[in-house]
Design a protein around this motif. Sequence first.
Motif, PDB file in Angstrom:
ATOM      1  N   VAL A  57     -31.394  11.833  30.700  1.00 15.90           N
ATOM      2  CA  VAL A  57     -32.456  11.800  29.696  1.00 15.90           C
ATOM      3  C   VAL A  57     -31.827  11.471  28.341  1.00 15.90           C
ATOM      4  O   VAL A  57     -30.771  12.002  28.013  1.00 15.90           O
ATOM      5  CB  VAL A  57     -33.136  13.193  29.603  1.00 15.90           C
ATOM      6  N   GLU A  58     -32.477  10.583  27.584  1.00 15.36           N
ATOM      7  CA  GLU A  58     -31.978  10.332  26.225  1.00 15.36           C
ATOM      8  C   GLU A  58     -32.801  11.124  25.217  1.00 15.36           C
ATOM      9  O   GLU A  58     -34.032  11.147  25.280  1.00 15.36           O
ATOM     10  CB  GLU A  58     -32.040   8.837  25.874  1.00 15.36           C
ATOM     11  N   ALA A  59     -32.100  11.779  24.297  1.00 13.44           N
ATOM     12  CA  ALA A  59     -32.755  12.516  23.221  1.00 13.44           C
ATOM     13  C   ALA A  59     -32.983  11.576  22.047  1.00 13.44           C
ATOM     14  O   ALA A  59     -32.054  10.896  21.604  1.00 13.44           O
ATOM     15  CB  ALA A  59     -31.875  13.691  22.788  1.00 13.44           C
ATOM     16  N   VAL A 116     -26.991  11.627  23.962  1.00 10.80           N
ATOM     17  CA  VAL A 116     -27.229  11.883  22.544  1.00 10.80           C
ATOM     18  C   VAL A 116     -26.652  10.735  21.714  1.00 10.80           C
ATOM     19  O   VAL A 116     -25.523  10.301  21.942  1.00 10.80           O
ATOM     20  CB  VAL A 116     -26.580  13.226  22.128  1.00 10.80           C
ATOM     21  N   ASN A 117     -27.438  10.228  20.772  1.00  9.51           N
ATOM     22  CA  ASN A 117     -26.971   9.157  19.883  1.00  9.51           C
ATOM     23  C   ASN A 117     -26.082   9.728  18.783  1.00  9.51           C
ATOM     24  O   ASN A 117     -26.422  10.734  18.172  1.00  9.51           O
ATOM     25  CB  ASN A 117     -28.166   8.450  19.253  1.00  9.51           C
ATOM     26  N   VAL A 118     -24.989   9.054  18.543  1.00 10.65           N
ATOM     27  CA  VAL A 118     -24.073   9.502  17.500  1.00 10.65           C
ATOM     28  C   VAL A 118     -23.887   8.362  16.503  1.00 10.65           C
ATOM     29  O   VAL A 118     -23.585   7.238  16.889  1.00 10.65           O
ATOM     30  CB  VAL A 118     -22.709   9.883  18.107  1.00 10.65           C
ATOM     31  N   LEU A 148     -22.378  10.739  25.167  1.00 10.02           N
ATOM     32  CA  LEU A 148     -22.532  10.370  23.761  1.00 10.02           C
ATOM     33  C   LEU A 148     -22.687   8.862  23.667  1.00 10.02           C
ATOM     34  O   LEU A 148     -21.885   8.110  24.228  1.00 10.02           O
ATOM     35  CB  LEU A 148     -21.322  10.842  22.955  1.00 10.02           C
ATOM     36  N   GLU A 149     -23.729   8.425  22.987  1.00 10.07           N
ATOM     37  CA  GLU A 149     -24.008   6.995  22.849  1.00 10.07           C
ATOM     38  C   GLU A 149     -23.516   6.503  21.490  1.00 10.07           C
ATOM     39  O   GLU A 149     -23.915   7.019  20.454  1.00 10.07           O
ATOM     40  CB  GLU A 149     -25.509   6.721  22.999  1.00 10.07           C
ATOM     41  N   ILE A 150     -22.659   5.505  21.559  1.00  6.37           N
ATOM     42  CA  ILE A 150     -22.014   4.977  20.359  1.00  6.37           C
ATOM     43  C   ILE A 150     -22.250   3.477  20.305  1.00  6.37           C
ATOM     44  O   ILE A 150     -22.211   2.810  21.339  1.00  6.37           O
ATOM     45  CB  ILE A 150     -20.500   5.294  20.452  1.00  6.37           C
ATOM     46  N   VAL A 178     -21.590   2.806  25.517  1.00  3.43           N
ATOM     47  CA  VAL A 178     -21.769   1.800  24.468  1.00  3.43           C
ATOM     48  C   VAL A 178     -23.264   1.486  24.408  1.00  3.43           C
ATOM     49  O   VAL A 178     -23.832   0.977  25.370  1.00  3.43           O
ATOM     50  CB  VAL A 178     -20.994   0.505  24.780  1.00  3.43           C
ATOM     51  N   ASP A 179     -23.880   1.815  23.287  1.00  2.00           N
ATOM     52  CA  ASP A 179     -25.310   1.597  23.091  1.00  2.00           C
ATOM     53  C   ASP A 179     -25.550   0.176  22.579  1.00  2.00           C
ATOM     54  O   ASP A 179     -24.662  -0.411  21.949  1.00  2.00           O
ATOM     55  CB  ASP A 179     -25.822   2.610  22.060  1.00  2.00           C
ATOM     56  N   ASP A 180     -26.725  -0.384  22.840  1.00  2.00           N
ATOM     57  CA  ASP A 180     -27.103  -1.710  22.348  1.00  2.00           C
ATOM     58  C   ASP A 180     -26.054  -2.758  22.705  1.00  2.00           C
ATOM     59  O   ASP A 180     -25.749  -3.648  21.899  1.00  2.00           O
ATOM     60  CB  ASP A 180     -27.277  -1.706  20.819  1.00  2.00           C
ATOM     61  N   LEU A 199     -22.309   1.232  29.985  1.00  2.00           N
ATOM     62  CA  LEU A 199     -22.817   0.234  29.038  1.00  2.00           C
ATOM     63  C   LEU A 199     -24.330   0.244  29.089  1.00  2.00           C
ATOM     64  O   LEU A 199     -24.912   0.200  30.166  1.00  2.00           O
ATOM     65  CB  LEU A 199     -22.370  -1.177  29.437  1.00  2.00           C
ATOM     66  N   LYS A 200     -24.942   0.299  27.926  1.00  2.00           N
ATOM     67  CA  LYS A 200     -26.400   0.177  27.869  1.00  2.00           C
ATOM     68  C   LYS A 200     -26.742  -1.220  27.361  1.00  2.00           C
ATOM     69  O   LYS A 200     -26.468  -1.542  26.193  1.00  2.00           O
ATOM     70  CB  LYS A 200     -26.990   1.245  26.942  1.00  2.00           C
ATOM     71  N   ILE A 201     -27.288  -2.056  28.239  1.00  2.00           N
ATOM     72  CA  ILE A 201     -27.628  -3.433  27.842  1.00  2.00           C
ATOM     73  C   ILE A 201     -28.804  -3.395  26.883  1.00  2.00           C
ATOM     74  O   ILE A 201     -29.853  -2.843  27.203  1.00  2.00           O
ATOM     75  CB  ILE A 201     -28.054  -4.319  29.036  1.00  2.00           C
ATOM     76  N   ALA A 235     -30.009  -0.477  31.934  1.00  2.00           N
ATOM     77  CA  ALA A 235     -30.860  -1.471  31.278  1.00  2.00           C
ATOM     78  C   ALA A 235     -31.822  -0.745  30.353  1.00  2.00           C
ATOM     79  O   ALA A 235     -32.505   0.186  30.770  1.00  2.00           O
ATOM     80  CB  ALA A 235     -31.634  -2.270  32.319  1.00  2.00           C
ATOM     81  N   GLU A 236     -31.865  -1.159  29.089  1.00  2.00           N
ATOM     82  CA  GLU A 236     -32.757  -0.538  28.105  1.00  2.00           C
ATOM     83  C   GLU A 236     -34.014  -1.372  27.916  1.00  2.00           C
ATOM     84  O   GLU A 236     -33.980  -2.594  28.061  1.00  2.00           O
ATOM     85  CB  GLU A 236     -32.071  -0.481  26.734  1.00  2.00           C
ATOM     86  N   GLY A 237     -35.095  -0.709  27.559  1.00  2.00           N
ATOM     87  CA  GLY A 237     -36.314  -1.433  27.205  1.00  2.00           C
ATOM     88  C   GLY A 237     -37.003  -2.092  28.385  1.00  2.00           C
ATOM     89  O   GLY A 237     -37.595  -3.159  28.251  1.00  2.00           O
TER      90      GLY A 237
HETATM   91 CA    CA Z   1     -29.341   5.181  22.327  1.00  2.00          CA
END
Ligand code: CA
Length: 278
Positions: A57-59, A116-118, A148-150, A178-180, A199-201, A235-237
């Motif tokens: 789950v992403e906060a 969690v986004n940092v 941790l998403e960076i 790795v976010d985005d 990796l988050k695409i 995969a995001e979005g």
């Molecule tokens: Ca994120």
Amino acid sequence: AKRQGKSSYAHFTPEMSEVSHERLQMESRMRRALELNEFELYFQPIVKTATGKVHAVEALLRWNNPAMGMIMPDRFIPLAEETGLIIAIGEWVLEQACLAATGWRAITGRDIGISVNVSPRQFRDSGFINAVMRALSNNDLAPQLLELEITERLLLDNSIETAEILRELDRAGIRLSVDDFGTGYSALSYLKSYPFDTLKIDRTFINDVTKTQGGGSLVRAIINMAHSLGLTIIAEGVEEEAQTLFLKQEGCDMSQGYFYSRPLPAGEFNEWLNTNHQ
Ligand code: CA
Ligand code: C2E
Ligand code: CA
Ligand code: CA
């Protein structure tokens, strides 16, 4: 006025004072927001692409201010970064996110991770690692359940400190993503030198899968590269069924997006989890 050139900076236009007044007001409201309990975490599931089953789950942070209504992170995180308030806000996020994750075990009967986004300023703060460890131990959460998403931007400085913080978090068993991915950095060599797990695409690439010719081949290439480096891919979005079919076919590990669920406040998320965790 700014675009007209250097000389216009000398003149303090009413427009500019309005903007800075708004900024100052927002800053002073943000300073009180933590005490007044105006921040809230929303939660969005990250599912296994193959089965649709919840994996983590992403906060996602929201700010409910009586005067301004609900404020989305893109509107206040940059100011929180500039003022340093992101450090205190980020600690609150870590604490609340770990607390929430401990409750999901009771609902699902299995471990559900929390992401969690940092932001860079928070990451570089000397108290960051301690804050992460405290959030885990206060809530009795296993480090393997925290990711941790960076963003790639953070790696641009190429500093030894950044590498050391990442290694220390990795040694503690915390997961790093790795976010985005694909939006902020041209070289890929950092993927070999830093201990990332995931990796988050970025969603712009996922959007292209069904909308542009060749869009799918870029996502396919990223998935294959990630896998050859031993990384998990998210995969995001993801918004459409056609995208899920493509991602399944290409072996994308995890998916996140409105197709599965929008980010939800804690109560609604728990209900979602109750009916969707099997
Ligand atoms: Ca994120
Ligand atoms: P992000 O980390 O890339 O988070 C994903 C964003 O995409 C979220 O926006 C989410 O609501 C949105 N999203 C999810 N699924 C879909 C979809 O299918 N389609 C579309 N169009 N959008 C989708 P949100 O919640 O507005 O957050 C924006 C950004 O703010 C985040 O981007 C993240 O960079 C930052 N952020 C959020 N919470 C925190 C936090 O606690 N700390 C820090 N430092 N940054 C945060
Ligand atoms: Ca690791
Ligand atoms: Ca993202």
